[in-house]
Design a protein around this motif. Structure first.
Motif, PDB file in Angstrom:
ATOM      1  N   UNK A  72       1.513  -0.978   0.035  1.00 32.51           N
ATOM      2  CA  UNK A  72      -0.285   0.025  -0.228  1.00 32.51           C
ATOM      3  C   UNK A  72       0.481   1.673  -0.496  1.00 32.51           C
ATOM      4  N   UNK A  73       1.983   1.009   0.634  1.00 38.22           N
ATOM      5  CA  UNK A  73       3.130   2.450   0.587  1.00 38.22           C
ATOM      6  C   UNK A  73       3.216   2.234  -0.788  1.00 38.22           C
ATOM      7  N   UNK A  74       3.885   1.694  -1.490  1.00 42.28           N
ATOM      8  CA  UNK A  74       4.042   1.300  -3.120  1.00 42.28           C
ATOM      9  C   UNK A  74       3.527   1.744  -3.621  1.00 42.28           C
ATOM     10  N   UNK A  75       2.180   2.010  -3.650  1.00 41.33           N
ATOM     11  CA  UNK A  75       0.554   2.036  -4.313  1.00 41.33           C
ATOM     12  C   UNK A  75       0.703   3.758  -4.369  1.00 41.33           C
ATOM     13  N   UNK A  76       0.562   4.051  -2.609  1.00 34.35           N
ATOM     14  CA  UNK A  76       0.663   5.235  -2.672  1.00 34.35           C
ATOM     15  C   UNK A  76       1.518   6.462  -2.904  1.00 34.35           C
ATOM     16  N   UNK A  77       2.790   6.136  -2.958  1.00 30.88           N
ATOM     17  CA  UNK A  77       4.303   6.602  -3.673  1.00 30.88           C
ATOM     18  C   UNK A  77       3.875   6.758  -5.145  1.00 30.88           C
ATOM     19  N   UNK A  78       3.829   5.585  -5.854  1.00 36.33           N
ATOM     20  CA  UNK A  78       3.465   5.596  -7.207  1.00 36.33           C
ATOM     21  C   UNK A  78       2.473   6.700  -7.913  1.00 36.33           C
ATOM     22  N   UNK A  79       1.352   6.959  -7.109  1.00 34.47           N
ATOM     23  CA  UNK A  79       0.716   7.878  -7.778  1.00 34.47           C
ATOM     24  C   UNK A  79       0.275   9.362  -7.102  1.00 34.47           C
ATOM     25  N   UNK A  80       1.784   9.288  -6.748  1.00 35.62           N
ATOM     26  CA  UNK A  80       2.405  10.790  -5.891  1.00 35.62           C
ATOM     27  C   UNK A  80       1.551  10.659  -4.731  1.00 35.62           C
ATOM     28  N   UNK A  81       1.476  10.209  -3.931  1.00 40.74           N
ATOM     29  CA  UNK A  81       0.905  10.987  -2.639  1.00 40.74           C
ATOM     30  C   UNK A  81       2.163  10.656  -1.518  1.00 40.74           C
ATOM     31  N   UNK A  82       1.827  11.578  -0.873  1.00 44.42           N
ATOM     32  CA  UNK A  82       2.546  11.841   0.262  1.00 44.42           C
ATOM     33  C   UNK A  82       1.653  10.650   1.475  1.00 44.42           C
ATOM     34  N   UNK A  83       2.982   8.990   1.457  1.00 40.67           N
ATOM     35  CA  UNK A  83       2.149   8.215   2.361  1.00 40.67           C
ATOM     36  C   UNK A  83       2.602   8.686   3.691  1.00 40.67           C
ATOM     37  N   UNK A  84       2.075   8.032   5.162  1.00 42.23           N
ATOM     38  CA  UNK A  84       2.991   8.166   6.337  1.00 42.23           C
ATOM     39  C   UNK A  84       2.048   7.083   7.093  1.00 42.23           C
ATOM     40  N   UNK A  85       3.113   6.375   7.312  1.00 43.87           N
ATOM     41  CA  UNK A  85       2.927   4.566   7.877  1.00 43.87           C
ATOM     42  C   UNK A  85       2.886   4.989   9.666  1.00 43.87           C
ATOM     43  N   UNK A  86       1.538   4.737  10.627  1.00 44.71           N
ATOM     44  CA  UNK A  86       1.371   4.620  12.059  1.00 44.71           C
ATOM     45  C   UNK A  86       0.929   2.988  12.394  1.00 44.71           C
ATOM     46  N   UNK A  87       1.421   3.146  13.209  1.00 39.77           N
ATOM     47  CA  UNK A  87       1.642   1.330  14.527  1.00 39.77           C
ATOM     48  C   UNK A  87       0.340   1.681  15.080  1.00 39.77           C
ATOM     49  N   UNK A  88      -0.524   0.902  14.769  1.00 37.98           N
ATOM     50  CA  UNK A  88      -1.940   0.780  15.258  1.00 37.98           C
ATOM     51  C   UNK A  88      -1.911   0.706  17.412  1.00 37.98           C
ATOM     52  N   UNK A  89      -2.378   1.518  18.003  1.00 38.92           N
ATOM     53  CA  UNK A  89      -2.053   0.976  18.982  1.00 38.92           C
ATOM     54  C   UNK A  89      -3.373   0.446  19.654  1.00 38.92           C
ATOM     55  N   UNK A  90      -3.998   0.370  20.922  1.00 39.03           N
ATOM     56  CA  UNK A  90      -4.969   0.157  21.010  1.00 39.03           C
ATOM     57  C   UNK A  90      -5.287  -0.384  22.978  1.00 39.03           C
ATOM     58  N   UNK A  91      -6.156  -0.327  23.623  1.00 41.71           N
ATOM     59  CA  UNK A  91      -7.118  -0.675  24.950  1.00 41.71           C
ATOM     60  C   UNK A  91      -8.394  -0.854  24.729  1.00 41.71           C
ATOM     61  N   UNK A  92      -7.952  -1.616  25.924  1.00 45.69           N
ATOM     62  CA  UNK A  92      -9.518  -1.824  25.916  1.00 45.69           C
ATOM     63  C   UNK A  92      -9.470  -2.011  27.931  1.00 45.69           C
ATOM     64  N   UNK A  93     -10.102  -2.930  28.059  1.00 48.85           N
ATOM     65  CA  UNK A  93      -9.874  -2.943  29.725  1.00 48.85           C
ATOM     66  C   UNK A  93      -9.069  -2.356  30.473  1.00 48.85           C
ATOM     67  N   UNK A  94      -7.616  -3.038  29.780  1.00 49.69           N
ATOM     68  CA  UNK A  94      -6.555  -2.777  30.484  1.00 49.69           C
ATOM     69  C   UNK A  94      -5.928  -1.294  30.001  1.00 49.69           C
TER      70      UNK A  94
END
Length: 267
Positions: free
Chosen positions: A73-95
């Motif tokens: 997906x990052x490669x596709x975004x760059x190929x179409x001229x977009x500036x991509x950013x990758x974020x890790x998805x952090x999640x919390x529930x009961x904790x």
């Protein structure tokens, strides 16, 4: 006070996002938390649809992408001229809820600060100070209406110094649209920013915990997620203290730099 914050380009982006939300408000496939409309997962819309959202708004995102799919997906975004950013998805529930309760009980606010929930009645000078502080930290606040719960459930907490200067903030906003089965379960949480002169006092931890606790108690949310750029050790440390964990999923943000100079909506 109901104006959005940021540069002219950033405020225009937020306005385009709000207009797109009005179009997609009844769609379970789309997301909105006060910045721009995105897609929940790649299953909810092909990359061509994500690209169209970026070209119309200036920025958009997939909120939940299996980590193994990110390189393509990052490669596709760059190929179409977009500036991509990758974020890790952090999640919390009961904790996260348990950690928030503990921190609220055990971590007092420094005596010289007061807490204020942002609202349409917040004094203009406090609003202006909040925007200046957050933007100075590289954080673009979502739209004012989203931050104050006028669009979706949303809450924003400010730490205010005696002279009226905002020195730290945290927020959470409903993320999934009402048609999604988890609309009342999961919310976006974050916008942690602290004035450099006030860092080291655990303000992001203290405010972040209070926002989690209030969003759970007042609006019933039980799952909190945020995006962290891989390697951002300070943000990862705060998330861990608050009971959030890294997951097997990522967030993909893409920007059209012709509409958003610099290609970054926020850090």
């Amino acid at each position: 006070m109901s104006e959005d914050f940021g540069t002219d380009a950033q405020r225009t982006l937020l306005q385009r996002g709000r207009s797109m939300y009005e179009i997609t408000v009844n769609s379970a496939r789309h997301t909105y938390y006060g910045r721009t409309v995105g897609l929940v997962t790649p299953v909810d819309g092909p990359f061509d649809e994500l690209a169209a959202l970026a070209r119309l708004q200036g920025n958009t995102n997939y909120a939940k992408v299996p980590n193994a799919d990110m390189p393509d997906l990052l490669q596709m975004a760059k190929a179409q001229g977009f500036s991509p950013v990758h974020y890790a998805r952090w999640v919390g529930e009961d904790s996260a809820l348990q950690s928030a309760d503990r921190i609220v009980a055990d971590q007092p606010l420094p005596d010289d600060l007061s807490l204020e929930w942002l609202s349409k009645n917040t004094k203009p000078d406090v609003c202006a100070s909040f925007g200046e502080m957050a933007l100075g930290c590289g954080v673009l606040p979502p739209s004012f209406d989203a931050l104050t719960g006028q669009v979706k459930p949303g809450m924003t907490l400010l730490a205010v110094a005696p002279e009226g200067r905002v020195v730290s903030c945290a927020a959470a906003v409903g993320f999934l649209n009402g048609a999604h089965p988890d609309a009342n379960v999961e919310c976006w949480w974050g916008m942690l920013a602290t004035d450099p002169d006030w860092r080291g006092k655990r303000l992001s931890l203290i405010l972040g915990a209070r926002v989690i606790k209030e969003m759970a108690e007042q609006h019933g949310f039980s799952r909190f997620f945020t995006g962290v750029e891989p390697g951002n050790a300070p943000s990862e440390a705060v998330c861990k203290r608050l009971g959030l964990s890294d997951t097997a999923f990522s967030i993909l943000g893409i920007a059209d730099t012709s509409l958003l100079p610099g290609g970054r909506m926020t850090k």
